[in-house]
Design a protein around this motif. Sequence first.
Motif, PDB file in Angstrom:
ATOM      1  N   LEU A 267       0.816  -1.202   0.000  1.00  0.00           N
ATOM      2  CA  LEU A 267       0.000   0.000   0.000  1.00  0.00           C
ATOM      3  C   LEU A 267       0.860   1.266   0.000  1.00  0.00           C
ATOM      4  O   LEU A 267       0.526   2.261  -0.662  1.00  0.00           O
ATOM      5  N   GLN A 268       1.980   1.232   0.746  1.00  0.00           N
ATOM      6  CA  GLN A 268       2.869   2.394   0.765  1.00  0.00           C
ATOM      7  C   GLN A 268       3.487   2.639  -0.610  1.00  0.00           C
ATOM      8  O   GLN A 268       3.563   3.783  -1.071  1.00  0.00           O
ATOM      9  N   ARG A 269       3.921   1.566  -1.252  1.00  0.00           N
ATOM     10  CA  ARG A 269       4.501   1.719  -2.589  1.00  0.00           C
ATOM     11  C   ARG A 269       3.462   2.261  -3.571  1.00  0.00           C
ATOM     12  O   ARG A 269       3.763   3.123  -4.403  1.00  0.00           O
ATOM     13  N   THR A 270       2.243   1.751  -3.444  1.00  0.00           N
ATOM     14  CA  THR A 270       1.181   2.244  -4.332  1.00  0.00           C
ATOM     15  C   THR A 270       0.882   3.710  -4.052  1.00  0.00           C
ATOM     16  O   THR A 270       0.700   4.513  -4.984  1.00  0.00           O
ATOM     17  N   GLY A 271       0.842   4.085  -2.774  1.00  0.00           N
ATOM     18  CA  GLY A 271       0.578   5.479  -2.432  1.00  0.00           C
ATOM     19  C   GLY A 271       1.688   6.405  -2.932  1.00  0.00           C
ATOM     20  O   GLY A 271       1.412   7.500  -3.446  1.00  0.00           O
TER      21      GLY A 271
END
Length: 414
Positions: free
Chosen positions: A2-6
């Motif tokens: 999720l962090q990478r996507t954000g």
Amino acid sequence: MLQRTGRALAYLIVGLPAGVAGFVWSLVATLVVALTSITHLGGPAFLGASWVTRRFADAERRRARWVLGTPIPSPYVPAGGRTVGERVRAVVVQPATWRDLVWLVLLFPIGPAAAVAGIVTAVVEFGLLTAVLWAWAVPNPHAPEPMRFLMTTVPGRLVLTVLGVLLLPVAGWLIRTLGGLQGRAARALLAPGMHRHLVDETARLAETRRRVVDVQAAELRRIERDLHDGAQARIVAAGMTLALAARKLRRVEPDQQEQPDTAADIDLARRQLDDALAEMRRLVRGIHPPILTDRGLHAAVAALAGDSPLTVTVQGDPEDRYPAAVESAAYFVVAEGLANAAKHAGAGRCTVSLGRSTGTVQVTVADDGDGGADPAGSGLDGLRRRVEALDGTLTVTSPAGGPTVLHAEFPCAS
């Protein structure tokens, strides 16, 4: 994940204004530099535009870290120069200058397009996930199937939410892929290229060679100290012992028959020790003169001038000191120049100039001899190699009829 996507989504969103701003700046900078290039303001305008462009590119390098995970190193080589023209040429020849401009131009179509695709993907995915919360507010009984079922019924809105959950990995992958592609494109243009790698490798090799030269000079000084303080001192002590022994033998009664032969042998041994001591002193001076370490280049050259049969004038600051390797090489340049002037040129006077200018140590030996020195001769060729080992240059000017001028330059940062 999720962090990478954000981070990827944030990278894509920021790419929209960054692309517009980069393109506008590229257009304005190109026009300003082109219009001022025919005036005296062309150079300062180009340097100013390059500075701003590099700040834009630095921001892009930092932004690309959001999706790449590692920072993009700076590709720039320090642009030195005393004049505006020299600094302009130093910036122009760097490929990074033009690669920055290319990226800012390409970012205009790439950034907004990727940003729109990423934003649409995120909005659609968010809309599917939250359909049960908002779809009821937009009823449309005339919508075609299956949209009427999905939007106007509770089971349909639940189907949209489930579909959003199922498509969440796909949407995340698409956003990360878009961000990664743009980040890798930025790295391909904004990362250090072959030019920067060659400059860094040249600097590393130069530093390695400087250390080797310094180690060699230190080793020569150590050998000189060992010979001067060790072997030479022992030879002097042995000579004094033999002198005392010879004096004692001369006091022996005349009726002792061994005295003449023994005294003669001792005198011979003393002469041999004196010859060995003189040879060792010449060897020590040939390796590294002690005065060069103790008092510096100017004092060592003054000592050479005092021993020379020529009338030698030494010019320069007696208090100025240089790196040990530079002083050693410069000393032997002067020694060879004075020796050649005395032996081969038929000179009567010689001038030695020592000084520092624009980051270099300059040594000049000029005589009033007949000239005709061969720059490819063994002595001068050996000097040239010694000078070039320090990234220096040796120039020999010796026309027929004279004069002969040896000019050596050594890089010296301080």
